[in-house]
Design a protein around this motif. Sequence first.
Motif, PDB file in Angstrom:
ATOM      1  N   SER A 183     -33.029  10.554 -45.671  1.00 30.65           N
ATOM      2  CA  SER A 183     -32.998  11.833 -46.373  1.00 30.65           C
ATOM      3  C   SER A 183     -33.669  12.901 -45.513  1.00 30.65           C
ATOM      4  N   SER A 184     -32.961  13.991 -45.295  1.00 32.58           N
ATOM      5  CA  SER A 184     -33.515  15.069 -44.475  1.00 32.58           C
ATOM      6  C   SER A 184     -34.679  15.760 -45.168  1.00 32.58           C
ATOM      7  N   SER A 185     -34.814  15.561 -46.481  1.00 32.82           N
ATOM      8  CA  SER A 185     -35.985  16.106 -47.168  1.00 32.82           C
ATOM      9  C   SER A 185     -37.265  15.537 -46.560  1.00 32.82           C
ATOM     10  N   ASP A 186     -37.209  14.275 -46.088  1.00 34.97           N
ATOM     11  CA  ASP A 186     -38.366  13.669 -45.389  1.00 34.97           C
ATOM     12  C   ASP A 186     -38.683  14.433 -44.110  1.00 34.97           C
ATOM     13  N   PHE A 187     -37.622  14.846 -43.413  1.00 38.03           N
ATOM     14  CA  PHE A 187     -37.820  15.587 -42.155  1.00 38.03           C
ATOM     15  C   PHE A 187     -38.567  16.897 -42.436  1.00 38.03           C
ATOM     16  N   LEU A 188     -38.146  17.574 -43.512  1.00 39.08           N
ATOM     17  CA  LEU A 188     -38.759  18.863 -43.842  1.00 39.08           C
ATOM     18  C   LEU A 188     -40.235  18.681 -44.164  1.00 39.08           C
ATOM     19  N   LYS A 189     -40.533  17.629 -44.914  1.00 41.36           N
ATOM     20  CA  LYS A 189     -41.929  17.348 -45.254  1.00 41.36           C
ATOM     21  C   LYS A 189     -42.760  17.147 -43.984  1.00 41.36           C
ATOM     22  N   ASP A 190     -42.214  16.370 -43.068  1.00 46.10           N
ATOM     23  CA  ASP A 190     -42.904  16.081 -41.799  1.00 46.10           C
ATOM     24  C   ASP A 190     -43.057  17.356 -40.957  1.00 46.10           C
ATOM     25  N   VAL A 191     -42.019  18.161 -40.911  1.00 44.72           N
ATOM     26  CA  VAL A 191     -42.072  19.402 -40.124  1.00 44.72           C
ATOM     27  C   VAL A 191     -43.145  20.342 -40.686  1.00 44.72           C
ATOM     28  N   MET A 192     -43.255  20.394 -42.022  1.00 47.01           N
ATOM     29  CA  MET A 192     -44.279  21.261 -42.622  1.00 47.01           C
ATOM     30  C   MET A 192     -45.685  20.789 -42.255  1.00 47.01           C
ATOM     31  N   VAL A 193     -45.883  19.493 -42.128  1.00 46.26           N
ATOM     32  CA  VAL A 193     -47.187  18.973 -41.688  1.00 46.26           C
ATOM     33  C   VAL A 193     -47.483  19.484 -40.279  1.00 46.26           C
ATOM     34  N   ARG A 194     -46.453  19.466 -39.430  1.00 47.53           N
ATOM     35  CA  ARG A 194     -46.624  19.945 -38.049  1.00 47.53           C
ATOM     36  C   ARG A 194     -46.892  21.451 -38.008  1.00 47.53           C
ATOM     37  N   VAL A 195     -46.195  22.189 -38.858  1.00 51.75           N
ATOM     38  CA  VAL A 195     -46.385  23.641 -38.931  1.00 51.75           C
ATOM     39  C   VAL A 195     -47.834  23.961 -39.328  1.00 51.75           C
ATOM     40  N   ARG A 196     -48.316  23.253 -40.343  1.00 52.31           N
ATOM     41  CA  ARG A 196     -49.687  23.505 -40.817  1.00 52.31           C
ATOM     42  C   ARG A 196     -50.709  23.082 -39.768  1.00 52.31           C
ATOM     43  N   ALA A 197     -50.442  21.955 -39.092  1.00 50.11           N
ATOM     44  CA  ALA A 197     -51.361  21.482 -38.047  1.00 50.11           C
ATOM     45  C   ALA A 197     -51.437  22.480 -36.893  1.00 50.11           C
TER      46      ALA A 197
END
Length: 162
Positions: A73-87
């Motif tokens: 599910s690409s929704s998982d990708f978005l969640k992971d990308v947001m972690v990277r954005v915040r980091a």
Amino acid sequence: MFRIGEGYDRHRFEAGRRLVLGGVEIPHTHGLVGHSDADAVIHALCDALLGACALGDLGQFFSDTDPANAGRSSSDFLKDVMVRVRAAGFELVNADCTILTEAPRIAPHRDAMRENLAVRAGVDVDRISVKATRGEGVGPEGEGLALSARCVVLVRSVEGDE
Ligand code: MG
């Protein structure tokens, strides 16, 4: 500090596949071909987010040859990308996504997509826009061979608060 990012993705239609856009399953005769769930909207959004923060692109983090990403599910990708954005010290201000496709009609599913994207990105739904346009019968999208999505995001540096 504010930064802008742009993302673009296109996937080919194939009869009988699931169609998932913005994390929402949409009933249609055709779905998109891809290694993951081929959600072009989320792929474009992720690339826009990564682009705004100069973190690379989605394929760098989620390879389309890695069996772990098959059917994912690409929704998982978005969640992971947001972690990277915040980091990296940024938060999402708003996202504006445009879907280019001849069919199906996007309008009935627009708000469900906005809701899902907002939840995954951890922002209020009024910060997420999903629009659609048709290809007027020309080009791969207009001929119904493919669907594409574009996304522009604005992010804001969290450290720049003071
Ligand atoms: Mg893609």
